[in-house]
Design an enzyme around this catalytic site. Structure first.
Site, PDB file in Angstrom:
ATOM      1  N   HIS A   1       0.830  -1.294   0.025  1.00 29.39           N
ATOM      2  CA  HIS A   1      -0.047   0.055   0.128  1.00 29.39           C
ATOM      3  C   HIS A   1       0.827   1.134   0.018  1.00 29.39           C
ATOM      4  CE1 HIS A   1      -3.663  -2.309   0.448  1.00 29.39           C
ATOM      5  NE2 HIS A   1      -3.368  -2.781   1.769  1.00 29.39           N
TER       6      HIS A   1
ATOM      7  N   ASP B   1      -2.739 -10.695  -1.793  1.00 31.53           N
ATOM      8  CA  ASP B   1      -3.424 -10.146  -0.668  1.00 31.53           C
ATOM      9  C   ASP B   1      -4.792  -9.605  -0.687  1.00 31.53           C
ATOM     10  OD1 ASP B   1      -2.061  -8.517   2.083  1.00 31.53           O
ATOM     11  OD2 ASP B   1      -3.822  -7.530   1.158  1.00 31.53           O
TER      12      ASP B   1
ATOM     13  N   HIS C   1      -6.372  -7.013  -0.153  1.00 28.04           N
ATOM     14  CA  HIS C   1      -6.493  -5.762  -0.272  1.00 28.04           C
ATOM     15  C   HIS C   1      -6.028  -5.378  -1.715  1.00 28.04           C
ATOM     16  CE1 HIS C   1      -6.706  -6.262   4.265  1.00 28.04           C
ATOM     17  NE2 HIS C   1      -7.940  -5.493   3.943  1.00 28.04           N
TER      18      HIS C   1
ATOM     19  N   ASP D   1      -4.573 -12.742   4.030  1.00 21.76           N
ATOM     20  CA  ASP D   1      -5.860 -12.058   4.683  1.00 21.76           C
ATOM     21  C   ASP D   1      -7.213 -12.325   3.788  1.00 21.76           C
ATOM     22  OD1 ASP D   1      -4.785 -10.277   2.790  1.00 21.76           O
ATOM     23  OD2 ASP D   1      -4.473  -8.639   3.940  1.00 21.76           O
TER      24      ASP D   1
END
Ligand code: ZN
Length: 380
Positions: free
Chosen positions: A150, A187, A189, A275
């Site tokens: 990120h 991931d 996200h 996740d």
């Protein structure tokens, strides 16, 4: 030295990145405290993954790869020098959360050791690439902390400080002269930082599977495909909540694998956040330990087929302290080429069975939409 070994990056510096605890409940008037709950990106999840690798005997089967601090010139390939200095000052306790240099968002707390940890995370990612490209190991897993996908050029966000996957891909391109690198970000996200770094770059193919419009908001939409020469080389695969093992398997088989076969990368890097697991508190994707083993096997096989097995897994997120170590080890086992027969913590529970068998209409529609859209650039 065998060319069929698997490498492991871990460094004690990673444990100096302490995200602290949450204790305060705030009301309209006043506040009170509860017994401390660790920050979602807690230190002890990293420790539990390492202990699991050790206890299962995987660490002993893998070749240790030393991490190192990334240097400023390397980081400045993406991040601004002002940002690097700003993060250092903030971690050392004498800088503001934001300024002309950039910002560290409130969700990404820094401790005194965070700057060094982040330097070693980026350096560990680069050393994993070096070990694979030198042929010291066939593939590698880097248990990095803090994560990186990120992080923007002047902004720490989503628990990330420096772009570890970005640095790994730059390293492969600049130091080893690779022409084609593929990054697969599983991931849950969206890897907005990685996408940003390579948005105009046809030499680095970025493929991300993530929960649709989750974090960051509106990041990773299908329509975000890259610009200029990079158009088509950003492949977003947004998926609905509840996608589960079968949906992930279909996404890999219908999109990730054929696109990889057409791009023919010389190295595959995976932003491996576990996740998407069904127990994760920050997402709802319902993937099981068996699901992670399966998608990792698919990527090992793809790497074997198109790039002599050259594959580097970089740890990103994963917030179920109970389950992330299971899912991570399940993703590492195929790198080493073994299945230790670890019993899933929740074997026998109906939720586990559901997460392995669901394949909803909504998931199937999302896959059709992704295939239809990406057909503009790829034969799928
Ligand atoms: Zn994540």
């Amino acid at each position: 030295m065998s060319s069929h070994t698997s490498g492991l990056v871990f460094d004690e510096h990673y444990l100096d990145h302490d995200t602290g605890v949450q204790t305060t409940v705030t009301m309209r008037e006043g506040s009170f405290t509860l017994a401390p709950e660790p920050h979602p990106s807690a230190l002890y999840i990293t420790q539990r993954i390492k202990q699991f690798l050790d206890g299962a005997g995987l660490t002993a089967r893998m070749q240790p790869i030393a991490a190192r601090a990334a240097d400023e010139d390397e980081l400045a390939g993406y991040h601004t020098r002002e940002y690097i200095a700003g993060i250092r000052a903030l971690a050392e306790g004498n800088g503001p959360l934001q300024g002309p240099w950039g910002a560290a968002e409130i969700d990404t707390p820094l401790s005194r050791g965070s700057y060094e940890a982040a330097l070693y995370a980026a350096g560990g990612a680069m050393n994993a690439v070096s070990a694979v490209l030198h042929g010291e190991v066939r593939n590698a897993y880097a248990l990095l902390r803090p994560p990186g996908h990120h992080a923007l050029k002047n902004r720490a966000m989503g628990f990330c400080i420096f772009g570890n996957a970005i640095m790994a891909a730059y390293h492969a391109r600049k130091v080893y002269g690779l022409e084609r690198v593929m990054i697969v970000d599983w991931d849950v996200h969206h890897g907005n930082g990685t996408q940003d770094a390579f948005y105009q770059d046809p030499n680095v193919l970025f493929v991300s599977l993530h929960q649709h419009n989750w974090y960051p908001r509106l990041s990773g939409e299908l329509e975000q495909v890259g610009t200029g020469a990079g158009a088509g080389y950003t492949v977003n695969i947004p998926l609905p909540a509840g996608t589960g093992d079968r949906g992930y398997r279909a996404a890999f088989e219908q999109l990730v694998l054929p696109i990889g076969q057409q791009f023919r990368p010389q190295l595959i890097i995976i932003s491996a956040g576990q996740d998407a697991s069904w127990l994760d508190p920050l997402a709802q994707m319902m993937v099981s330990m068996a699901g992670f083993r399966y998608i990792s096997e698919l990527m090992v096989n793809l790497a074997d087929e198109i790039c002599d097995g050259r594959l580097v897994l970089l740890q990103e997120g994963g917030y179920s302290a109970a389950y992330v170590p299971y899912c991570t080890v399940a993703a590492v086992e195929p790198l080493v080429g073994i299945d230790l027969g670890i019993t899933d913590l929740y074997a026998g529970s109906s939720e586990l069975e559901q997460s392995q068998t669901i394949f909803t209409e909504e998931t199937q529609q999302a896959l059709v939409a992704a295939r239809t859209w990406h057909k503009n650039w790829w034969k799928i």
